[in-house]
Design a protein around this motif. Structure first.
Motif, short mmCIF file in Angstrom:
data_model
loop_
_atom_site.label_atom_id
_atom_site.label_comp_id
_atom_site.label_asym_id
_atom_site.label_seq_id
_atom_site.Cartn_x
_atom_site.Cartn_y
_atom_site.Cartn_z
N GLU A 270 37.98 -24.45 75.04
CA GLU A 270 37.36 -24.93 75.48
C GLU A 270 36.98 -23.49 75.63
OE1 GLU A 270 36.64 -27.55 75.67
OE2 GLU A 270 37.60 -28.73 75.34
N ASP A 273 34.52 -21.42 74.17
CA ASP A 273 32.95 -21.75 74.20
C ASP A 273 32.27 -22.12 75.83
OD1 ASP A 273 33.95 -22.73 71.87
OD2 ASP A 273 33.59 -25.12 72.00
N ARG A 274 32.53 -21.71 76.71
CA ARG A 274 32.53 -21.75 78.09
C ARG A 274 32.36 -19.87 77.77
NH1 ARG A 274 34.77 -25.79 77.09
NH2 ARG A 274 35.02 -27.65 78.30
N MET A 277 28.73 -19.88 76.56
CA MET A 277 27.99 -20.03 76.49
C MET A 277 27.28 -19.20 78.20
SD MET A 277 28.94 -23.94 76.11
CE MET A 277 27.08 -24.75 76.58
N LEU A 333 29.36 -24.79 84.05
CA LEU A 333 30.06 -24.67 83.20
C LEU A 333 31.13 -23.30 83.87
CD1 LEU A 333 27.44 -23.31 80.33
CD2 LEU A 333 29.27 -24.89 79.80
N ARG A 644 23.07 -33.72 74.17
CA ARG A 644 23.52 -32.10 74.49
C ARG A 644 22.48 -32.10 75.71
NH1 ARG A 644 24.19 -27.59 72.32
NH2 ARG A 644 22.33 -28.13 71.21
N ILE A 670 31.21 -31.76 80.13
CA ILE A 670 31.22 -30.32 79.34
C ILE A 670 31.60 -30.20 78.53
CG2 ILE A 670 31.73 -27.97 80.36
CD1 ILE A 670 30.86 -28.78 83.18
N ASP A 671 32.71 -30.93 78.58
CA ASP A 671 33.66 -31.38 77.42
C ASP A 671 33.41 -31.70 75.81
OD1 ASP A 671 36.35 -29.72 79.18
OD2 ASP A 671 36.98 -31.42 78.96
N HIS A 673 30.04 -32.00 75.51
CA HIS A 673 28.62 -31.19 75.63
C HIS A 673 29.28 -29.72 74.57
CE1 HIS A 673 25.54 -28.44 76.21
NE2 HIS A 673 24.57 -28.99 76.45
N CYS A 674 30.85 -28.91 75.18
CA CYS A 674 31.19 -27.71 74.01
C CYS A 674 31.37 -28.48 73.29
CB CYS A 674 31.92 -27.36 75.31
SG CYS A 674 31.67 -26.35 77.10
N ARG A 677 28.29 -28.25 70.51
CA ARG A 677 27.78 -27.53 70.65
C ARG A 677 28.36 -26.57 69.04
NH1 ARG A 677 29.63 -21.96 71.43
NH2 ARG A 677 27.27 -20.47 71.47
N GLU A 678 30.15 -27.04 69.35
CA GLU A 678 30.51 -26.36 68.23
C GLU A 678 30.18 -26.95 67.09
OE1 GLU A 678 33.28 -23.56 66.05
OE2 GLU A 678 33.01 -24.23 67.77
#
Length: 686
Positions: A270, A273-274, A277, A333, A644, A670-671, A673-674, A677-678
């Protein structure tokens, strides 16, 4: 030649020091391994001779089985030896009891009796594959005990009860002697290995978080995450309850520390990723990052404890301040990043306290650590286990039909060995290479047995002389059995010697019988290699595809509310699935990095779904409807870009609301969404 002086060249001197230390460490490690193997060999041989002497003294029919039992149950640590002894005893009693019930019930029906015995053996194999913990060994023993006792009695069921009772007595003597020697004679406890692996894992964990915060390449972070999982899984041993060195609260603590480290693996992802981003990291977050990186690099334990408490308070205050002013997706974020950073600090502190408590056996520090203790969770695949058991059924039954049709006098011996091979090696994806090692060891065992039977043993008249004569072969084989690379080859020697030498109260060397037994042995093992290669081999790509497919299925079921584990259970289950994935990757044509990333992606998606599902009843009707729509789109596995974007718009809307429920919902979104994204990155790479 004079000694080379490196004092004027720092670079060369550094290289010299590194290689010198590495070489010294390697030599020391090899010497330590040799010493441990020799100690194991001496203790196992002492236990075997003690069991043999007791079996002879009370007049048992085949005391050689006591020797065989010792070498089967003996392990390099106390805990592993005792647990294996307990499970072997339970499995032997169950298997012998089942045989006594089956064989007399189908007297004069050899084919039908063989079918029932084969069914029992493969059912036990199925249960062992489903269980997957050390308790599975009891099911393995229940299966191959029936094979060893049952098939030789198919045409002579009259003596089955006496045979079963005698065999159980011989095995019990071997178990008790092995447990006694390994428990009280220079015991090697597994707790020391456990403590060292925990400390090693914590070092990997700190390094993993440090690399994540410095923004190093994904490959490096991935390798460190993998090292964390591997080292921890190696450190966890389910034989510890039999070690008698760790108190009950400490056993609970090792489950708690497993849960904390598993969660830390997710938090690291986590954070990574943040960081990728967030377009611009604010100065206050950069200052916190710098302090955390210094804390992670600190080697002084007392200083690290004090600094950790200060960083935990600082990150919590920063998270609350950022959350009160967050209005955009970018700001949310940043809030999520500091929240996970605070969680990482807390988890590392908890893990270090638990590790210290385990090492010093301080139960008071662990009582209030965590109530939701899960520990290790095993993945169980009924379909794969049933397929393997069915392959074993076909293999054993085919051998039975060949034996009965040909009326081969030693066919019962061959089929009983075939049943042992199918159960003992059935847990491997590719059993053939291990069987080949066993055959090589058996070949050496036959040669050594013939040498003993017809050259050395005829000259022996005293028990102490017999011990001295047997010592060279058994000490060498025992030393090889203590090394993982040669374990199966050594077992071929240690298990073949007592049978072919017919170690009993009197010398009874029979060359024809020994040759016939050897022919039955190699016929059975050769048939097992061919048939298990065809019917019980699991291809790496198929196994990996099956694991990933099960993960996707569980996520879909979780979206629908059918599959509802808690977060800790899901995390530990997915870590076990990753552990199953790792040894198959070198044999696969798939990209190792891609497969591991997929597994990690499914882990995070599953957690996000469970969080939203749990949050769902607390929301209003409109919010609940939006959550349902997000989950429904997720279950269809479509392109995640639109999903997303929808999540981003939902986050922007809820950011304007100030109550706590909206803040929790934003964190969950947000968790997700990330994690999506992966997945999108993986789709783009493809």
């Amino acid at each position: 030649m004079s000694k080379i002086d490196f004092s004027h060249c720092r670079f060369l001197r550094a290289i010299y020091v590194v290689f010198h230390r590495a070489g010294a460490t390697l030599v020391s490690s090899r010497l330590q391994n040799d010493a441990n193997a020799l100690l194991y060999s001496v203790k196992s041989f002492a236990a075997a001779m003690l069991a043999y002497y007791i079996a002879l003294s009370i007049g048992l029919e085949r005391p050689s089985w006591a020797i065989i039992t010792v070498y089967i149950v003996s392990q390099t640590s106390v805990g592993a030896s005792l647990s294996r002894s307990v499970y072997r005893l339970a499995g032997t009693i169950i298997g012998a009891g089942a045989t006594v019930l089956i064989v007399p019930a189908f007297v004069n029906m050899p084919i039908f009796c063989s079918v029932i015995l084969t069914g029992w053996i493969t059912f036990c194999l199925y249960l062992s594959l489903i269980e997957r913990s050390p308790r599975a060994y009891a099911f393995v023993l229940a299966g191959y005990t029936a094979s060893l006792i049952g098939f030789p009695a198919v045409f002579d069921p009259g003596a089955i009860f006496d045979t079963a009772i005698t065999r159980v007595q011989e095995i019990v003597i071997g178990i008790l002697c092995a447990a006694l020697i390994h428990r009280y004679i220079l015991p090697k406890r597994i707790s020391g290995l456990f403590n060292s692996k925990i400390l090693e894992t914590l070092c990997f964990a700190r390094q993993m978080i440090a690399d994540t915060l410095t923004g190093k390449a994904d490959e490096i972070s991935g390798n460190l995450r993998l090292a964390l999982a591997l080292q921890f899984l190696q450190g966890i041993s389910h034989h510890i309850p039999y070690d008698f060195a760790i108190s009950v609260p400490v056993r609970n603590a090792r489950k708690v520390i497993h849960d904390k480290l598993a969660r830390l693996l997710i938090v690291s992802c986590e954070l990574r990723d943040r960081m990728q981003m967030i377009s611009t990291i604010p100065a206050d977050i950069q200052l916190l990052l710098k302090d955390v990186q210094s804390w992670l690099a600190c080697q002084n334990e007392s200083e690290r404890k004090i600094t950790g408490e200060a960083l935990k308070e600082c990150s919590a205050k920063l998270t609350n301040r950022l959350a009160s002013n967050a209005l955009t997706f970018e700001e949310e974020l940043q809030v999520s990043f500091t929240r996970h950073l605070n969680e990482a600090i807390l988890l590392l502190q908890q893990c270090e306290r638990l590790a210290e408590a385990i090492h010093h056996a301080k139960p008071a520090q662990m009582q209030a650590e965590d109530k939701a203790v899960k520990g290790y969770v095993f993945h169980r695949d009924n379909l794969t286990a049933a397929r393997t058991a069915l392959g074993a059924f076909v293999t054993i039954l085919s051998g039975c039909l060949l034996w009965i049709d040909s009326a081969w006098p030693d066919g019962s011996t061959a089929v009983s060995i075939l049943g042992v091979c199918c159960t003992l090696f059935g847990s491997f994806d590719t059993p053939a290479p291990h069987l080949v090692k066993y055959i090589i060891g058996s070949a050496w065992g036959v040669i050594i047995s013939l040498l003993y039977s017809f050259a050395l043993l005829p000259q022996v008249t005293e028990f102490n002389v017999l011990v001295a004569v047997l010592a060279p072969a058994y000490l060498l084989a025992g030393s090889l059995q203590a090394r993982p690379a040669t374990t199966f080859m050594a077992m071929g020697i240690t298990l073949t010697l007592p049978i072919l030498c017919e170690l009993g109260a009197h010398y009874s060397g029979d060359f024809a019988a020994a040759v016939n037994t050897a022919i039955a042995l190699f016929s059975a093992t050769g048939f097992a290699v061919v048939s298990m290669s065809l019917l019980q081999t699991v291809q790496a790509d198929s196994a990996i595809h099956r694991l990933l497919q099960i993960c996707r299925r569980d996520i879909r079921r979780s979206v629908k509310g059918v599959f509802t584990p808690d977060e800790v259970h899901w995390t530990n289950l997915m870590i076990d699935r990753t552990a199953l994935l790792l040894p198959r990757l070198p044999r696969s044509r798939q990209s190792s990095e891609k497969a591991l990333n997929q597994m990690l992606h499914y882990l995070r998606i599953g957690l996000s779904v469970m969080h939203l599902r749990r949050f769902h009843p607390q929301t209003g009707s409109e919010t609940a409807k939006e959550i349902n729509e997000v989950l429904n789109v997720l279950s269809r596995e479509t392109d995640t870009r639109l999903l997303r974007q929808r999540i981003e718009s939902m986050i922007s809307i809820y950011s304007a609301e100030e109550h706590q429920q909206s803040r929790q919902l934003i964190d969950r979104l947000i968790d997700l969404h990330c994690a999506l994204r992966e997945q999108h990155k993986g789709q783009t790479d493809d």
